[in-house]
Design an enzyme around this catalytic site. Structure first.
Site, PDB file in Angstrom:
ATOM      1  N   HIS A  51      -1.954  -5.780   1.226  1.00 50.56           N
ATOM      2  CA  HIS A  51      -3.177  -6.547   1.007  1.00 50.56           C
ATOM      3  C   HIS A  51      -2.824  -7.981   0.656  1.00 50.56           C
ATOM      4  CE1 HIS A  51      -7.100  -7.611  -0.813  1.00 50.56           C
ATOM      5  NE2 HIS A  51      -6.364  -8.215  -1.743  1.00 50.56           N
TER       6      HIS A  51
ATOM      7  N   ASN B 179      -2.470  -0.234   6.711  1.00 53.69           N
ATOM      8  CA  ASN B 179      -2.003  -1.489   7.310  1.00 53.69           C
ATOM      9  C   ASN B 179      -1.066  -2.279   6.372  1.00 53.69           C
ATOM     10  OD1 ASN B 179      -3.900  -2.287   5.503  1.00 53.69           O
ATOM     11  ND2 ASN B 179      -5.082  -3.550   6.890  1.00 53.69           N
TER      12      ASN B 179
ATOM     13  N   LYS C 177       0.831  -1.216   0.000  1.00 57.05           N
ATOM     14  CA  LYS C 177       0.000   0.000   0.000  1.00 57.05           C
ATOM     15  C   LYS C 177       0.866   1.266   0.000  1.00 57.05           C
ATOM     16  CE  LYS C 177      -3.875  -2.472   2.092  1.00 57.05           C
ATOM     17  NZ  LYS C 177      -5.033  -2.414   3.028  1.00 57.05           N
TER      18      LYS C 177
HETATM   19  P1  ADP Z   1      -8.119  -7.283   4.901  1.00 53.96           P
HETATM   20  O1  ADP Z   1      -7.297  -6.272   4.127  1.00 53.96           O
HETATM   21  O2  ADP Z   1      -7.367  -7.844   6.080  1.00 53.96           O
HETATM   22  O3  ADP Z   1      -8.711  -8.360   4.008  1.00 53.96           O
HETATM   23  P2  ADP Z   1     -10.769  -6.080   4.951  1.00 53.96           P
HETATM   24  O4  ADP Z   1     -11.012  -6.729   3.635  1.00 53.96           O
HETATM   25  O5  ADP Z   1     -11.774  -6.275   6.025  1.00 53.96           O
HETATM   26  O6  ADP Z   1      -9.348  -6.486   5.549  1.00 53.96           O
HETATM   27  O7  ADP Z   1     -10.636  -4.504   4.732  1.00 53.96           O
HETATM   28  C1  ADP Z   1      -9.994  -3.954   3.605  1.00 53.96           C
HETATM   29  C2  ADP Z   1      -9.110  -2.823   4.047  1.00 53.96           C
HETATM   30  O8  ADP Z   1      -9.919  -1.772   4.598  1.00 53.96           O
HETATM   31  C3  ADP Z   1      -8.127  -3.146   5.187  1.00 53.96           C
HETATM   32  O9  ADP Z   1      -6.937  -3.782   4.747  1.00 53.96           O
HETATM   33  C4  ADP Z   1      -7.864  -1.773   5.770  1.00 53.96           C
HETATM   34  O10 ADP Z   1      -6.965  -1.019   4.946  1.00 53.96           O
HETATM   35  C5  ADP Z   1      -9.232  -1.126   5.675  1.00 53.96           C
HETATM   36  N1  ADP Z   1      -9.998  -1.337   6.924  1.00 53.96           N
HETATM   37  C6  ADP Z   1     -10.616  -2.480   7.308  1.00 53.96           C
HETATM   38  N2  ADP Z   1     -11.204  -2.339   8.520  1.00 53.96           N
HETATM   39  C7  ADP Z   1     -10.937  -1.068   8.910  1.00 53.96           C
HETATM   40  C8  ADP Z   1     -11.252  -0.316  10.085  1.00 53.96           C
HETATM   41  N3  ADP Z   1     -11.971  -0.833  11.101  1.00 53.96           N
HETATM   42  N4  ADP Z   1     -10.816   0.970  10.174  1.00 53.96           N
HETATM   43  C9  ADP Z   1     -10.097   1.509   9.164  1.00 53.96           C
HETATM   44  N5  ADP Z   1      -9.757   0.862   8.017  1.00 53.96           N
HETATM   45  C10 ADP Z   1     -10.165  -0.424   7.900  1.00 53.96           C
HETATM   46 MG    MG Z   2     -10.092  -8.213   2.457  1.00 54.76          MG
END
Ligand code: ADP
Ligand code: MG
Length: 171
Positions: A121, A118, A12
């Site tokens: 992905h 974070n 990212k």
């Molecule tokens: P992942 O990337 O672990 O698969 P998700 O698909 O649930 O997680 O979410 C997509 C992206 O959205 C996350 O990687 C993160 O960047 C953002 N995100 C998810 N949940 C939150 C949250 N509670 N607060 C802020 N950003 C979030």
């Molecule tokens: Mg996801």
């Protein structure tokens, strides 16, 4: 050796801008996976919105789309017998704060800045991986992968091309 499974890794924008993060993550990728394709792109709001369409309506959707368009991202198609699960495990939990607490050496724990920023992905299933790889690499042929490239990447001979940041067939 078991057949290679593919998944999509996206580094990212905030991590791409951090040379320490890029070099650490790239070492992890090239030492633990075969790197089949790499490219760097900058998303516009439309593409980022489409990629994250499952999150439309969630409180973090706008900030996620804004963040994902704030700089370029690195896309990597990576392979391993257990690529989807292994890469997700190396990333750690979606929540950086949870990662820092429960698994401080996961990539999100080390380089994460917030729950949105974070680090990277990882596709959450093989079905998602196929869809996401097609989304970003429309020319990638799964037919060709399954019928020819997979066995080369599994059995070799391959070498790592640092310039492309990809493993390639050794001629
Ligand atoms: P992942 O990337 O672990 O698969 P998700 O698909 O649930 O997680 O979410 C997509 C992206 O959205 C996350 O990687 C993160 O960047 C953002 N995100 C998810 N949940 C939150 C949250 N509670 N607060 C802020 N950003 C979030
Ligand atoms: Mg996801």
């Amino acid at each position: 050796m078991q057949k290679l499974q593919l998944t999509l890794a996206i580094i990212k924008p905030h991590a791409v801008k951090n040379p320490v993060a890029v070099s650490y993550i790239r070492n992890v990728l090239k030492n633990s996976f075969v790197v089949v394709k790499t490219k760097n792109v900058t998303l516009d709001k439309e593409a980022a919105g489409k990629f994250y369409k499952e999150h439309v309506g969630k409180f973090f959707y706008n900030r996620l789309v804004t963040f994902m368009t704030s700089g370029s991202i690195d896309l990597h198609i990576i392979g391993h017998a257990n690529a989807v699960e292994l890469w997700r495990r190396m990333l750690g939990p979606t929540s950086v704060y949870k990662g820092q607490f429960e698994d401080p050496y996961c990539l999100r724990g080390i380089f994460g800045i917030s729950d949105t920023r974070n680090v990277a992905h990882g596709s959450d299933s093989y079905t998602s991986a196929e869809r996401e790889i097609k989304f970003f690499f429309p020319d990638f042929s799964f037919y060709h992968w399954h019928n020819s490239d997979e066995v080369t990447y599994r059995k070799g001979p391959i070498i790592f091309n640092n310039h492309l940041f990809q493993h390639v067939r050794r001629l």
